[in-house]
Design a protein around this motif. Structure first.
Motif, PDB file in Angstrom:
ATOM      1  N   GLU A  15     -63.698  -8.060 -72.028  1.00  0.00           N
ATOM      2  CA  GLU A  15     -64.829  -8.570 -71.238  1.00  0.00           C
ATOM      3  C   GLU A  15     -64.959 -10.070 -71.478  1.00  0.00           C
ATOM      4  OE1 GLU A  15     -67.342  -7.397 -68.865  1.00  0.00           O
ATOM      5  OE2 GLU A  15     -67.373  -9.572 -68.929  1.00  0.00           O
ATOM      6  N   ARG A  16     -65.002 -10.828 -70.378  1.00  0.00           N
ATOM      7  CA  ARG A  16     -65.076 -12.285 -70.538  1.00  0.00           C
ATOM      8  C   ARG A  16     -66.514 -12.781 -70.641  1.00  0.00           C
ATOM      9  NH1 ARG A  16     -62.932 -13.598 -64.432  1.00  0.00           N
ATOM     10  NH2 ARG A  16     -64.688 -12.636 -63.387  1.00  0.00           N
ATOM     11  N   ALA A  25     -74.040  -7.313 -60.381  1.00  0.00           N
ATOM     12  CA  ALA A  25     -75.174  -6.572 -59.823  1.00  0.00           C
ATOM     13  C   ALA A  25     -76.364  -6.469 -60.782  1.00  0.00           C
ATOM     14  CB  ALA A  25     -74.721  -5.175 -59.418  1.00  0.00           C
ATOM     15  N   ASN A  36     -80.676  -1.220 -54.918  1.00  0.00           N
ATOM     16  CA  ASN A  36     -80.735  -0.777 -53.522  1.00  0.00           C
ATOM     17  C   ASN A  36     -80.592   0.739 -53.397  1.00  0.00           C
ATOM     18  OD1 ASN A  36     -77.995  -0.436 -53.908  1.00  0.00           O
ATOM     19  ND2 ASN A  36     -77.424  -2.339 -52.870  1.00  0.00           N
ATOM     20  N   ARG A  71     -83.201  -4.667 -61.095  1.00  0.00           N
ATOM     21  CA  ARG A  71     -81.809  -4.537 -61.521  1.00  0.00           C
ATOM     22  C   ARG A  71     -81.625  -4.769 -63.014  1.00  0.00           C
ATOM     23  NH1 ARG A  71     -78.210  -4.865 -57.501  1.00  0.00           N
ATOM     24  NH2 ARG A  71     -79.159  -5.040 -55.463  1.00  0.00           N
ATOM     25  N   ALA A 102     -58.653 -11.095 -69.063  1.00  0.00           N
ATOM     26  CA  ALA A 102     -57.329 -10.580 -68.698  1.00  0.00           C
ATOM     27  C   ALA A 102     -56.793 -11.459 -67.571  1.00  0.00           C
ATOM     28  CB  ALA A 102     -57.441  -9.131 -68.247  1.00  0.00           C
ATOM     29  N   ALA A 130     -61.516  -2.587 -63.842  1.00  0.00           N
ATOM     30  CA  ALA A 130     -62.935  -2.424 -63.457  1.00  0.00           C
ATOM     31  C   ALA A 130     -63.565  -3.805 -63.485  1.00  0.00           C
ATOM     32  CB  ALA A 130     -63.634  -1.470 -64.431  1.00  0.00           C
ATOM     33  N   PHE A 131     -63.050  -4.704 -62.613  1.00  0.00           N
ATOM     34  CA  PHE A 131     -63.537  -6.088 -62.704  1.00  0.00           C
ATOM     35  C   PHE A 131     -64.597  -6.429 -61.669  1.00  0.00           C
ATOM     36  CE2 PHE A 131     -60.191  -6.056 -59.817  1.00  0.00           C
ATOM     37  CZ  PHE A 131     -58.931  -6.114 -60.397  1.00  0.00           C
ATOM     38  N   GLY A 132     -65.142  -5.421 -60.991  1.00  0.00           N
ATOM     39  CA  GLY A 132     -66.302  -5.653 -60.119  1.00  0.00           C
ATOM     40  C   GLY A 132     -65.957  -6.477 -58.888  1.00  0.00           C
ATOM     41  N   TRP A 157     -74.287 -15.533 -56.091  1.00  0.00           N
ATOM     42  CA  TRP A 157     -74.768 -14.896 -57.322  1.00  0.00           C
ATOM     43  C   TRP A 157     -74.847 -15.873 -58.487  1.00  0.00           C
ATOM     44  CZ3 TRP A 157     -70.334 -11.556 -55.551  1.00  0.00           C
ATOM     45  CH2 TRP A 157     -70.762 -10.696 -54.537  1.00  0.00           C
TER      46      TRP A 157
HETATM   47  C1  FAD Z   1     -74.982  -8.108 -55.462  1.00  0.00           C
HETATM   48  C2  FAD Z   1     -74.619  -6.667 -55.743  1.00  0.00           C
HETATM   49  C3  FAD Z   1     -75.623  -5.697 -55.774  1.00  0.00           C
HETATM   50  C4  FAD Z   1     -75.329  -4.354 -56.038  1.00  0.00           C
HETATM   51  N1  FAD Z   1     -76.344  -3.454 -56.089  1.00  0.00           N
HETATM   52  C5  FAD Z   1     -76.120  -2.170 -56.414  1.00  0.00           C
HETATM   53  C6  FAD Z   1     -77.212  -1.234 -56.514  1.00  0.00           C
HETATM   54  O1  FAD Z   1     -78.375  -1.593 -56.317  1.00  0.00           O
HETATM   55  N2  FAD Z   1     -76.921   0.047 -56.817  1.00  0.00           N
HETATM   56  C7  FAD Z   1     -75.618   0.456 -57.029  1.00  0.00           C
HETATM   57  O2  FAD Z   1     -75.403   1.628 -57.312  1.00  0.00           O
HETATM   58  N3  FAD Z   1     -74.576  -0.419 -56.959  1.00  0.00           N
HETATM   59  C8  FAD Z   1     -74.803  -1.712 -56.652  1.00  0.00           C
HETATM   60  N4  FAD Z   1     -73.749  -2.594 -56.549  1.00  0.00           N
HETATM   61  C9  FAD Z   1     -72.415  -2.101 -56.830  1.00  0.00           C
HETATM   62  C10 FAD Z   1     -72.181  -2.145 -58.363  1.00  0.00           C
HETATM   63  O3  FAD Z   1     -72.177  -3.490 -58.804  1.00  0.00           O
HETATM   64  C11 FAD Z   1     -70.842  -1.594 -58.677  1.00  0.00           C
HETATM   65  O4  FAD Z   1     -70.695  -0.308 -58.146  1.00  0.00           O
HETATM   66  C12 FAD Z   1     -70.632  -1.475 -60.204  1.00  0.00           C
HETATM   67  O5  FAD Z   1     -71.375  -2.409 -60.935  1.00  0.00           O
HETATM   68  C13 FAD Z   1     -69.192  -1.738 -60.471  1.00  0.00           C
HETATM   69  O6  FAD Z   1     -68.980  -1.586 -61.849  1.00  0.00           O
HETATM   70  P1  FAD Z   1     -67.779  -2.319 -62.518  1.00  0.00           P
HETATM   71  O7  FAD Z   1     -67.865  -2.017 -63.993  1.00  0.00           O
HETATM   72  O8  FAD Z   1     -66.525  -1.978 -61.789  1.00  0.00           O
HETATM   73  O9  FAD Z   1     -68.041  -3.871 -62.221  1.00  0.00           O
HETATM   74  P2  FAD Z   1     -69.132  -4.870 -62.834  1.00  0.00           P
HETATM   75  O10 FAD Z   1     -70.380  -4.169 -63.237  1.00  0.00           O
HETATM   76  O11 FAD Z   1     -69.245  -6.026 -61.879  1.00  0.00           O
HETATM   77  O12 FAD Z   1     -68.447  -5.368 -64.176  1.00  0.00           O
HETATM   78  C14 FAD Z   1     -67.185  -6.023 -64.141  1.00  0.00           C
HETATM   79  C15 FAD Z   1     -67.039  -6.773 -65.437  1.00  0.00           C
HETATM   80  O13 FAD Z   1     -65.697  -7.177 -65.573  1.00  0.00           O
HETATM   81  C16 FAD Z   1     -65.667  -8.495 -66.097  1.00  0.00           C
HETATM   82  N5  FAD Z   1     -64.397  -9.083 -65.667  1.00  0.00           N
HETATM   83  C17 FAD Z   1     -63.972  -9.293 -64.385  1.00  0.00           C
HETATM   84  N6  FAD Z   1     -62.733  -9.784 -64.386  1.00  0.00           N
HETATM   85  C18 FAD Z   1     -62.360  -9.897 -65.689  1.00  0.00           C
HETATM   86  C19 FAD Z   1     -61.165 -10.340 -66.320  1.00  0.00           C
HETATM   87  N7  FAD Z   1     -60.110 -10.768 -65.618  1.00  0.00           N
HETATM   88  N8  FAD Z   1     -61.116 -10.324 -67.679  1.00  0.00           N
HETATM   89  C20 FAD Z   1     -62.187  -9.888 -68.407  1.00  0.00           C
HETATM   90  N9  FAD Z   1     -63.336  -9.451 -67.867  1.00  0.00           N
HETATM   91  C21 FAD Z   1     -63.421  -9.463 -66.519  1.00  0.00           C
HETATM   92  C22 FAD Z   1     -66.888  -9.185 -65.514  1.00  0.00           C
HETATM   93  O14 FAD Z   1     -67.303 -10.243 -66.341  1.00  0.00           O
HETATM   94  C23 FAD Z   1     -67.907  -8.037 -65.475  1.00  0.00           C
HETATM   95  O15 FAD Z   1     -68.728  -7.999 -66.617  1.00  0.00           O
HETATM   96  C24 FAD Z   1     -74.000  -3.946 -56.260  1.00  0.00           C
HETATM   97  C25 FAD Z   1     -72.969  -4.914 -56.251  1.00  0.00           C
HETATM   98  C26 FAD Z   1     -73.280  -6.258 -55.985  1.00  0.00           C
HETATM   99  C27 FAD Z   1     -72.174  -7.269 -55.969  1.00  0.00           C
END
Ligand code: FAD
Length: 168
Positions: A15-16, A25, A36, A71, A102, A130-132, A157
């Protein structure tokens, strides 16, 4: 961690950001930024979808299952779910939290490598990406000169955005 089975099991979580479980989010600090999806359907576990709403009640919040909750509270919830899973993991499960980014990876049929910005290389059997969300791309138009304008913000954001926008 909950489904690790009986054999030795090692998880490397890269995690960075400083805080795990926030992402784009749920990383906001503003109360006005609401989920939402209603509380009763935001549970972290697919087989226990009301888990988040019960957690809210246990913490003394008075939201009902139909409410849209800030949130940042959901970010706290995810953080606690993660910490609980880490604290109660079995002895044969190793969890390494790696404060790095990564930058590359390679995979073949039965193993992979993840390359970190620091130069460290993690050898692994499986890779979970799982980088969102990525930053939104520029609009797809021929003339992108407006992207240089002071009033153009590519990253909605960015936490400093509201302070940057001035009335014109
Ligand atoms: C603005 C917004 C609002 C949202 N609202 C909702 C909601 O209300 N309800 C809902 O159910 N879903 C919501 N979502 C969807 C939700 O964000 C995702 O379903 C969920 O958070 C994804 O989880 P994740 O762990 O894959 O990604 P994230 O929670 O985004 O986490 C990804 C992590 O990976 C890290 N990362 C990324 N790339 C790298 C790398 N190369 N090296 C190291 N670390 C890295 C980031 O720093 C981050 O901490 C929303 C999304 C957005 C963008």
């Amino acid at each position: 961690m909950r489904n690790a089975g009986d054999g030795e099991f090692e998880i490397n979580l890269v995690e960075r950001r400083a805080k795990i479980g926030r992402g784009v989010a749920f990383g906001t600090s503003k109360d006005s930024h609401l989920l939402n999806v209603p509380a009763g359907r935001m549970g972290a576990f697919p087989d226990d979808i009301e888990h988040f709403h019960r957690w809210l009640t246990e913490k003394g919040h008075t939201f009902d299952a139909h409410d849209f909750v800030p949130r940042k509270i959901f970010g706290e919830y995810l953080r606690e779910v993660f910490t609980d899973a880490a604290d109660s993991r079995a002895k044969h499960v190793t969890l390494n939290l790696i404060d790095d980014e990564a930058v590359d990876m390679s995979v073949n049929a039965d193993s992979g490598e993840v390359i970190l910005r620091s130069g460290e290389i993690i050898q692994t059997d499986r890779v979970v990406l799982a980088f969102g969300n990525f930053m939104p791309p520029h609009p797809s138009v021929a003339d992108l000169s407006f992207t240089k304008a002071e009033m153009y913000f590519q990253d909605p954001w960015n936490s400093g955005l509201y302070e940057t926008i001035t009335e014109r």
